[in-house]
Design a protein around this motif. Sequence first.
Motif, PDB file in Angstrom:
ATOM      1  N   ARG A   1     -48.313   0.976  -3.496  1.00  0.00           N
ATOM      2  CA  ARG A   1     -46.912   1.218  -3.860  1.00  0.00           C
ATOM      3  C   ARG A   1     -46.418   2.493  -3.164  1.00  0.00           C
ATOM      4  O   ARG A   1     -45.344   2.515  -2.572  1.00  0.00           O
ATOM      5  N   ALA A   2     -47.239   3.550  -3.226  1.00  0.00           N
ATOM      6  CA  ALA A   2     -46.862   4.809  -2.585  1.00  0.00           C
ATOM      7  C   ALA A   2     -46.824   4.662  -1.067  1.00  0.00           C
ATOM      8  O   ALA A   2     -45.909   5.169  -0.399  1.00  0.00           O
ATOM      9  N   MET A   3     -47.804   3.961  -0.501  1.00  0.00           N
ATOM     10  CA  MET A   3     -47.861   3.783   0.943  1.00  0.00           C
ATOM     11  C   MET A   3     -46.639   3.011   1.447  1.00  0.00           C
ATOM     12  O   MET A   3     -46.018   3.388   2.442  1.00  0.00           O
ATOM     13  N   LEU A   4     -46.288   1.924   0.766  1.00  0.00           N
ATOM     14  CA  LEU A   4     -45.132   1.134   1.189  1.00  0.00           C
ATOM     15  C   LEU A   4     -43.836   1.911   1.021  1.00  0.00           C
ATOM     16  O   LEU A   4     -42.906   1.759   1.820  1.00  0.00           O
ATOM     17  N   ALA A   5     -43.750   2.751   0.005  1.00  0.00           N
ATOM     18  CA  ALA A   5     -42.564   3.593  -0.175  1.00  0.00           C
ATOM     19  C   ALA A   5     -42.448   4.584   0.989  1.00  0.00           C
ATOM     20  O   ALA A   5     -41.357   4.800   1.526  1.00  0.00           O
ATOM     21  N   ARG A   6     -43.569   5.176   1.405  1.00  0.00           N
ATOM     22  CA  ARG A   6     -43.561   6.105   2.536  1.00  0.00           C
ATOM     23  C   ARG A   6     -43.200   5.378   3.827  1.00  0.00           C
ATOM     24  O   ARG A   6     -42.421   5.893   4.636  1.00  0.00           O
ATOM     25  N   LEU A   7     -43.765   4.178   4.023  1.00  0.00           N
ATOM     26  CA  LEU A   7     -43.440   3.389   5.209  1.00  0.00           C
ATOM     27  C   LEU A   7     -41.948   3.050   5.227  1.00  0.00           C
ATOM     28  O   LEU A   7     -41.290   3.159   6.265  1.00  0.00           O
ATOM     29  N   ALA A   8     -41.412   2.665   4.073  1.00  0.00           N
ATOM     30  CA  ALA A   8     -39.987   2.334   3.982  1.00  0.00           C
ATOM     31  C   ALA A   8     -39.125   3.548   4.359  1.00  0.00           C
ATOM     32  O   ALA A   8     -38.157   3.414   5.107  1.00  0.00           O
ATOM     33  N   ARG A   9     -39.474   4.728   3.849  1.00  0.00           N
ATOM     34  CA  ARG A   9     -38.703   5.931   4.184  1.00  0.00           C
ATOM     35  C   ARG A   9     -38.711   6.182   5.698  1.00  0.00           C
ATOM     36  O   ARG A   9     -37.662   6.468   6.282  1.00  0.00           O
ATOM     37  N   CYS A  10     -39.879   6.080   6.314  1.00  0.00           N
ATOM     38  CA  CYS A  10     -39.971   6.279   7.774  1.00  0.00           C
ATOM     39  C   CYS A  10     -39.092   5.281   8.513  1.00  0.00           C
ATOM     40  O   CYS A  10     -38.313   5.657   9.399  1.00  0.00           O
ATOM     41  N   CYS A  11     -39.229   4.015   8.169  1.00  0.00           N
ATOM     42  CA  CYS A  11     -38.523   2.949   8.887  1.00  0.00           C
ATOM     43  C   CYS A  11     -37.027   2.992   8.643  1.00  0.00           C
ATOM     44  O   CYS A  11     -36.234   2.820   9.584  1.00  0.00           O
ATOM     45  N   GLU A  12     -36.621   3.221   7.407  1.00  0.00           N
ATOM     46  CA  GLU A  12     -35.197   3.250   7.090  1.00  0.00           C
ATOM     47  C   GLU A  12     -34.532   4.468   7.715  1.00  0.00           C
ATOM     48  O   GLU A  12     -33.392   4.394   8.168  1.00  0.00           O
ATOM     49  N   ARG A  13     -35.257   5.582   7.802  1.00  0.00           N
ATOM     50  CA  ARG A  13     -34.747   6.772   8.492  1.00  0.00           C
ATOM     51  C   ARG A  13     -34.579   6.449   9.988  1.00  0.00           C
ATOM     52  O   ARG A  13     -33.554   6.755  10.581  1.00  0.00           O
ATOM     53  N   ASP A  14     -35.598   5.808  10.585  1.00  0.00           N
ATOM     54  CA  ASP A  14     -35.507   5.426  11.998  1.00  0.00           C
ATOM     55  C   ASP A  14     -34.362   4.452  12.232  1.00  0.00           C
ATOM     56  O   ASP A  14     -33.648   4.554  13.223  1.00  0.00           O
ATOM     57  N   ALA A  15     -34.189   3.491  11.333  1.00  0.00           N
ATOM     58  CA  ALA A  15     -33.120   2.495  11.478  1.00  0.00           C
ATOM     59  C   ALA A  15     -31.765   3.181  11.412  1.00  0.00           C
ATOM     60  O   ALA A  15     -30.857   2.844  12.177  1.00  0.00           O
ATOM     61  N   GLY A  16     -31.615   4.161  10.531  1.00  0.00           N
ATOM     62  CA  GLY A  16     -30.363   4.917  10.428  1.00  0.00           C
ATOM     63  C   GLY A  16     -30.081   5.706  11.684  1.00  0.00           C
ATOM     64  O   GLY A  16     -28.942   5.809  12.133  1.00  0.00           O
TER      65      GLY A  16
END
Length: 166
Positions: free
Chosen positions: A130-145
């Motif tokens: 859960r924590a790993m996927l949340a961190r991955l999401a933050r990285c990817c969503e920041r990159d997408a932005g």
Amino acid sequence: MAVRHRLIKASPETVWNVLADGTRYGEWVVGTSSTTPVRGQWPAVGATLEFQVRLGPVSLTDRTVVRRCVAGSVLELEAKAGFLGTARIALELRSWGEHCLVLVDEHPLQGAGGLLHNAGVEALIQLRHRAMLARLARCCERDAGAQDPAAGSGSAPPTGPGVAHA
């Protein structure tokens, strides 16, 4: 077998770019404090990263090896964790509209991790995922932005007479 998923609000290409960059491994893998390429070109099969895990004053050095890679959709890793043994960690990316559904499947392969595997350990792995996927999401969503010029403009969409709204 710990399986978890998360919808990441970024394209599968953006998510893959983060996974395929070995220098970013520590950004999304829980507990990793630093990474060093050891062999091969990440994420090619056989490529290896050495990583450090810090637990208070204790620092452990372990390795992750790419065992299977289907560019853009599948990354299977074997994490070697010293006396705990090894584990298979498979990440699968699926298009979900304009976003990416990421599935993580982990299970022990060898060593103490396999011998000690039970419902309690499974629950801990689920929390880690859960924590790993949340961190991955933050990285990817920041990159997408950062890739979307409109995302960082700060200006609101036009309003008023003559402006069509969906």
